[in-house]
Enzyme design. Structure first.
Site, PDB file in Angstrom:
ATOM      1  N   ARG A   1       0.814  -1.205   0.000  1.00  0.00           N
ATOM      2  CA  ARG A   1       0.000   0.000   0.000  1.00  0.00           C
ATOM      3  C   ARG A   1       0.863   1.277   0.000  1.00  0.00           C
ATOM      4  NH1 ARG A   1      -4.865  -0.983   2.111  1.00  0.00           N
ATOM      5  NH2 ARG A   1      -3.886  -2.802   3.023  1.00  0.00           N
ATOM      6  N   THR A   2       1.801   1.341   0.919  1.00  0.00           N
ATOM      7  CA  THR A   2       2.647   2.532   1.043  1.00  0.00           C
ATOM      8  C   THR A   2       3.534   2.693  -0.194  1.00  0.00           C
ATOM      9  OG1 THR A   2       2.657   2.224   3.419  1.00  0.00           O
ATOM     10  CG2 THR A   2       4.330   3.683   2.539  1.00  0.00           C
TER      11      THR A   2
ATOM     12  N   ARG B   1      11.621   1.789   3.552  1.00  0.00           N
ATOM     13  CA  ARG B   1      10.938   1.192   4.686  1.00  0.00           C
ATOM     14  C   ARG B   1      11.821   0.061   5.191  1.00  0.00           C
ATOM     15  NH1 ARG B   1       5.352   1.151   5.696  1.00  0.00           N
ATOM     16  NH2 ARG B   1       4.738  -0.331   7.294  1.00  0.00           N
TER      17      ARG B   1
ATOM     18  N   HIS C   1       6.744   7.044  10.905  1.00  0.00           N
ATOM     19  CA  HIS C   1       6.205   6.926   9.553  1.00  0.00           C
ATOM     20  C   HIS C   1       5.639   8.313   9.218  1.00  0.00           C
ATOM     21  CE1 HIS C   1       4.513   5.444   5.997  1.00  0.00           C
ATOM     22  NE2 HIS C   1       3.578   4.641   6.442  1.00  0.00           N
TER      23      HIS C   1
END
Ligand SMILES: [Zn+2]
Lengths: 336, 158
Positions: free
Chosen positions: A85-86, A135, A163
């Protein structure tokens, strides 16, 4: 009478906000200069004014998200831990601005499995690109990378630590739905002990005279250090274990996932897992301006029938991430 | 106990007094060995005297260290502030105390302590640890990398 008063204060609030945003925009050049080549590892790396500047830029990108600002620019997305998603949100943000993307989406396909250190990977990749979005499963990995990289780093999550683009998109969603960031009442629900999104959001929103309401099982209460932080700032907060207690007060209800592995006692999880579920009948006596946010993915903490409710905002919230990420990337690359 | 540096009593001189060097006084006894290790005293070749569990009016019990021929920089001294904030340093020249220095807690602590967070990058990659001192009493350190805050009971010296 009350209605007139409400409309009046809403108008005043909007006028004030436009004024605040104008001031930020007028000073935009100096912020743009300041953000160039800076890494964004933790939300506190950007000042309050810089955060507001990013939000005002995000507003522009929302009106016009397809622009050729990143032509001939290369952005690396290094996902040492998968988060589809990110990653897609970042890659979409870059693609729509005409930039190129290199990188990997999990460790298995990268040289990390051959035992290469994070240091070597960052050193090498930073030769090939203008900015690294990363990430990592280790806390502090992004800060460390920002100190050895030749190009700026945008942290897309480092373990349970930070984040910041999630925090900025949460702030943008709050601003969009409430018309202001000032003097709001935010109810946070679920895992408040380990949830990094609620901790970062608390730090960010504490700059705007927010009143906080914390609702969680006893095992997952907001840690002392954050409550002390609010006390030092003379901000009010209230705690409860019952979701119905403060829901009528809130402008924003921020839901989070309660994960099984967070409980030392499995029985305790079984007892609590169905207690912190938001259902549509609970929304009856909530404020008209109230909106429900969730960092997603959700499990069962928001009943699916709430999705159709006008107060459900979590899918639009995810979309806001695109504009906020465009604003951050273009500011750091100095192309806006 | 006697901390005489007058040099009059020859037998005490052998054991206690130093001609030139440093006396670190008012060390909490439980942290004596941490002070020894932080200052790398095991690598020093001159004469060193350790004493512990002396009566102290201020602390109840205290430890002290006398190091012949060695003077520390302020930076080195500040490192022991983490485990002995109440310590006093006496600089000795010709058996006389010529200067008394309190230790002061530094703003940053680099490389002496391990981060207690097992998921911190500093425990997986070869990174020199760095902590920001966020609180003095009691001392609290925030990891520069993982941003976790730790108190004295979690200090592990490298
Ligand atoms: Zn750490």
């Amino acid at each position: 009478m009350d209605k007139i008063k409400f409309i009046h204060t809403t108008i005043l609030r909007k006028v004030y906000l436009c004024y605040a945003f104008e001031c930020v925009k007028n000073a935009a050049n100096s912020f743009a200069m300041n953000l160039k080549n800076r890494s964004l590892v933790s939300i506190t790396d950007f000042s309050k004014e810089e955060q507001l500047y990013i939000l005002s830029l995000a507003q522009d990108f929302e009106k016009n998200p397809v622009r050729n600002l990143l032509e001939n620019r290369v952005v690396a997305t290094l996902f040492f831990e998968p988060s589809t998603r990110t990653r897609l949100s970042f890659e979409s943000a870059v693609s729509r601005l005409g930039g190129k993307i290199i990188g990997f989406s999990d460790v298995a396909s990268s040289s990390m499995t051959k035992g290469e250190t994070l240091k070597d990977t960052i050193k090498i990749v930073s030769n090939y690109c203008d900015l690294i979005v990363m990430r990592h499963y280790l806390e502090g990995a992004a800060r460390y990378a920002s100190e050895i990289s030749l190009v700026p780093i945008v942290n897309a999550g480092d373990g349970a630590n930070q984040h910041p683009t999630q925090t900025m998109l949460d702030m943008y969603s709050i601003y969009k739905t409430q018309g202001t960031l000032d003097n709001l009442k935010i109810l946070m629900v679920g895992d408040l002990k380990y949830g990094r999104t609620v901790h970062s959001l608390l730090m960010a929103m504490s700059q705007f005279n927010t009143t906080f309401y914390f609702v969680s099982p006893k095992e997952l209460m907001m840690p002392e250090e954050y409550k002390l932080y609010l006390e030092k700032l003379k901000l009010s907060y209230y705690e409860h274990t019952d979701l119905n207690e403060y829901i009528g007060e809130a402008d924003i209800v921020y839901m989070t996932r309660v994960q099984k592995e967070r409980f030392s006692d499995p029985l305790e999880y079984e007892k609590t897992k169905n207690v912190y579920i938001l259902r549509s009948e609970m929304l009856k006596n909530t404020k008209p301006n109230m909106r429900i946010l969730h960092p997603l993915p959700r499990v069962n903490e928001i009943d699916v029938e709430v999705d159709e409710h006008e107060k459900a905002y979590y899918f639009a919230q995810a979309q806001n991430g695109l504009y906020v990420r465009q604003a951050i990337i273009t500011s750091i690359l100095g192309v806006i | 106990m006697s901390c005489s540096h007058s040099g009059k009593d020859k037998t005490q001189l052998q054991v206690n007094a130093i001609r030139e060097g440093t006396v670190i006084d008012h060390i909490p006894p439980q942290n004596l060995f941490k002070v020894i290790s932080i200052l790398n005293l095991h690598k020093i070749t001159t004469q060193i005297t350790f004493g512990t569990n002396f009566d102290s009016q201020r602390m109840g019990k205290k430890a002290l260290i006398k190091i012949e021929g060695v003077f520390f920089t302020q930076e080195e001294i500040n490192k022991i502030a983490l485990v002995a904030p109440s310590a006093k340093l006496n600089l000795i020249k010709n058996y006389e105390v010529v200067q008394k220095l309190p230790v002061s807690i530094p703003d940053k602590v680099s490389g002496i302590i391990k981060c207690y967070n097992p998921n911190c990058v500093t425990n997986h990659e070869k990174v020199t640890t760095l902590f920001h001192v966020v609180e003095n009493h009691p001392i609290m350190l925030k990891c520069h990398f993982c941003e976790k805050v730790m108190t004295e009971e979690h200090f592990i010296f490298i």
